[in-house]
Design an enzyme around this catalytic site. Structure first.
Site, mmCIF file in Angstrom:
data_model
loop_
_atom_site.group_PDB
_atom_site.id
_atom_site.type_symbol
_atom_site.label_atom_id
_atom_site.label_comp_id
_atom_site.label_asym_id
_atom_site.label_seq_id
_atom_site.Cartn_x
_atom_site.Cartn_y
_atom_site.Cartn_z
ATOM 1 C CE LYS A 171 1.233 4.146 3.962
ATOM 2 N NZ LYS A 171 2.515 4.607 4.507
ATOM 3 N NE ARG A 180 8.497 12.008 -0.161
ATOM 4 C CZ ARG A 180 9.385 11.614 0.745
ATOM 5 N NH1 ARG A 180 10.667 11.570 0.428
ATOM 6 N NH2 ARG A 180 9.015 11.244 1.949
HETATM 7 N N1 BES Z 1 0.988 9.041 4.207
HETATM 8 C C1 BES Z 1 2.269 8.585 4.596
HETATM 9 C C2 BES Z 1 2.793 9.278 5.852
HETATM 10 C C3 BES Z 1 2.043 8.996 7.122
HETATM 11 C C4 BES Z 1 2.431 7.961 7.949
HETATM 12 C C5 BES Z 1 0.986 9.802 7.510
HETATM 13 C C6 BES Z 1 1.744 7.732 9.126
HETATM 14 C C7 BES Z 1 0.309 9.574 8.691
HETATM 15 C C8 BES Z 1 0.693 8.533 9.494
HETATM 16 C C9 BES Z 1 3.287 8.839 3.477
HETATM 17 O O1 BES Z 1 2.782 8.790 2.194
HETATM 18 C C10 BES Z 1 4.315 7.780 3.590
HETATM 19 O O2 BES Z 1 3.992 6.653 3.316
HETATM 20 N N2 BES Z 1 5.511 8.163 3.974
HETATM 21 C C11 BES Z 1 6.590 7.256 4.109
HETATM 22 C C12 BES Z 1 7.768 7.836 3.371
HETATM 23 C C13 BES Z 1 8.868 6.860 3.146
HETATM 24 C C14 BES Z 1 8.438 5.803 2.166
HETATM 25 C C15 BES Z 1 10.064 7.620 2.630
HETATM 26 C C16 BES Z 1 6.891 7.090 5.592
HETATM 27 O O3 BES Z 1 6.745 8.062 6.352
HETATM 28 O O4 BES Z 1 7.221 5.994 5.994
HETATM 29 MN MN MN Z 2 2.764 6.819 1.419
#
Ligand code: BES
Ligand code: MN
Ligand code: ZN
Length: 503
Positions: free
Chosen positions: A282, A356
């Site tokens: 990230k 997921r």
């Molecule tokens: N934990 C994150 C989602 C999230 C983002 C929670 C911001 C709280 C605040 C999740 O694991 C994630 O990284 N999701 C990605 C999915 C994408 C890679 C398809 C996202 O939402 O960008």
């Molecule tokens: Mn994630």
């Protein structure tokens, strides 16, 4: 905290603070007129001065004059026709939040202005008591011993109910509300704790402690057993960290036992103790928030403990896959192929779509343990918070009747949900060259696709609650500190209690 329900007049109740809800424009007639008269016209004067405003959650603190409580705290509820359960809870919390840093040991809340909420004064007593308890929560007290800005720890709560209220029923509802609030605060406090404090192992230890305390069955699956069982998706994430993963499984009642509603309900919560994204790292902005990516797990662990307090023995299964999503020599790579517990081959396109993966195996495992109905709760996508913000949780469901029951439990709990569609056609964009499904497919409809992916791993009626927007507040709200909000805890408890044996 001691609890007392009285039908005395609000001006006759002794307390450090008397909370006066103001609904709509303040009208100084009837009991509010009498409170003002006894307070030497102080409330009317504050209203004329513009300090006491009808805007929702605005508040004022006034001297009490001849009212027995030492101080008056007005808290505005906003328009008259808008009072619902959520607001009743939040007004209770907002009162406490307003008292942050002040010295108060006893609090009296005048319920009559709110008694119009469906269910009447008894129900409102429960909602306000829950709100008061939730309002006492301050994440700063988790690590720092003495926090002068924290809300006061209330030792006695007096609920002033209108004449004719069934005091025994109101007291019972309030006691239940306190337990609900304590459960939410437990979930919040676990969720807020940092990743160098709460690893998957530590979360499992916390679950053990709760299981012992409340007489719950518990089984914690480590990496060797998970690998042997074939939890390939869970291990694909879990293997990437030095802190080993834990699949936490808790149960009240017997294995596969049906509850009074004919279900073996399983609640499954995403427990990513830190989500760095893994190899699909990230960006640094707000990455610190990803210590709260375990909120779903904390919520189901707290919820089963709350159910055990309110209706011991109610059949309920809680599954919390706990991992740390880290980059390193053992991490999964984009393009890695893994076999899920249900036998499907999954193509990990993006290691940041890890929630997921761990949930899919957890749901398969819940079904193996006899679950007939499933609800998962997860901080799954940034997309849901962009779409719905921090006040509404996104919901997906496969079975309209079951989805209806989960959303009805949400309404009883005073929590807001919005249902999103599982669009079958989008699944074609999630086909893998090598396996059954990819874990992320295409930029469009990512929120829907997260639900479609999870659906691959359930066969029974299932609802997915995406709390990525609602799980924590980035800024303090009038009713809550910043950080974990406790979202969905009350919904899960209400849902499980629908299957409690009649008392
Ligand atoms: N934990 C994150 C989602 C999230 C983002 C929670 C911001 C709280 C605040 C999740 O694991 C994630 O990284 N999701 C990605 C999915 C994408 C890679 C398809 C996202 O939402 O960008
Ligand atoms: Mn994630
Ligand atoms: Zn995540």
């Amino acid at each position: 905290m001691r609890l007392r329900v009285t039908t005395d007049q609000p001006w006759d109740v002794a307390a450090d603070v008397l909370v006066i809800p103001i609904v709509g424009e303040p009208v100084f007639e009837g009991p509010l007129g009498e409170i003002d008269r006894r307070a030497s016209g102080e409330l009317k004067a504050l209203a004329a001065f513009g300090e006491l405003r009808p805007k929702r959650f605005t508040s004022s603190i006034a001297a009490s004059g001849g009212v027995r409580a030492a101080r008056l705290l007005t808290i505005s509820a906003g328009p008259t026709n808008d009072i619902d359960r959520e607001l009743a809870v939040r007004l209770g919390s907002a009162a406490l939040h307003r008292l942050a840093g002040r010295h108060a040991a006893s609090l009296a809340v005048w319920l009559e202005p709110l008694a119009g909420v469906d269910g009447g004064a008894e129900l409102v007593a429960g909602l306000v008591a829950r709100g008061v308890v939730e309002g006492m929560f301050d994440p700063k007290t988790i690590y720092v011993d003495d926090v002068p800005t924290a809300p006061p720890a209330i030792e006695e709560l007096v609920l002033i109910a209108p004449a004719g209220t069934d005091a025994a029923a109101a007291t019972k509802a309030a006691e239940r509300g306190v337990i609900m609030g304590e459960g939410a605060n437990l979930a919040r406090s676990l969720a807020n704790r940092s990743a160098n404090d709460v690893s998957p192992e530590v979360l499992a230890e916390e679950a053990y402690t709760l299981a012992r305390k409340h007489g719950l069955w518990i089984d914690v699956i480590g990496p060797d057993k998970a690998t042997e069982l074939g939890m390939g998706m869970f291990m694909a994430v879990g293997r990437g960290s030095d802190n080993p993963p834990r699949m936490i499984v808790m149960r009240s009642g017997k294995k596969g036992e049906l509850d009074a509603a004919g279900r073996h309900l399983a609640i499954i919560g995403k427990g990513v103790c830190f989500d760095s994204g893994g190899i699909s790292l990230k960006p640094p902005e707000r990455m610190e928030e990803m210590k709260m990516d375990k909120t779903g797990a904390c919520t189901v662990i707290a919820a089963i403990a709350t159910v055990a307090r309110l209706a011991p023995g109610t059949p309920l299964l809680a599954v919390a896959p706990a991992v740390e999503n880290m980059p390193g020599p053992h991490s999964s790579r984009p393009g890695d192929m893994v076999k899920a517990l249900n036998g499907k081959w999954v193509d990990i396109i993006n290691t940041d779509a890890e929630g997921r993966l761990i949930l899919g195996d957890a749901m398969t495992y819940a079904e193996r343990l006899g679950a007939t109905h499933l609800v998962d709760v997860a901080t799954l996508t940034g997309a849901v918070s962009r779409a719905l913000g921090d006040l509404v949780t996104g919901a997906f469901g496969t079975d309209p009747a079951w989805t209806g029951e989960v959303l009805a439990a949400g309404a009883r709990a005073g929590e807001r949900y919005w249902q999103l569609p599982l669009v079958d056609e989008y699944l074609t964009e999630m086909e893998s060259w090598y396996g059954d499904v990819v874990n992320t497919g295409g930029a469009e409809g990512g929120l829907v696709k997260s639900g479609l992916f999870l659906r691959e791993f359930v066969t029974k009626p299932w609802v997915h609650l995406d709390i990525a927007g609602t799980a924590y507040y980035r800024k303090a709200k009038p009713w809550a500190a910043r950080g974990a909000s406790g979202a969905s805890h009350a919904t899960l408890v209400e849902l499980a209690l629908a299957g409690a044996a009649p008392a």
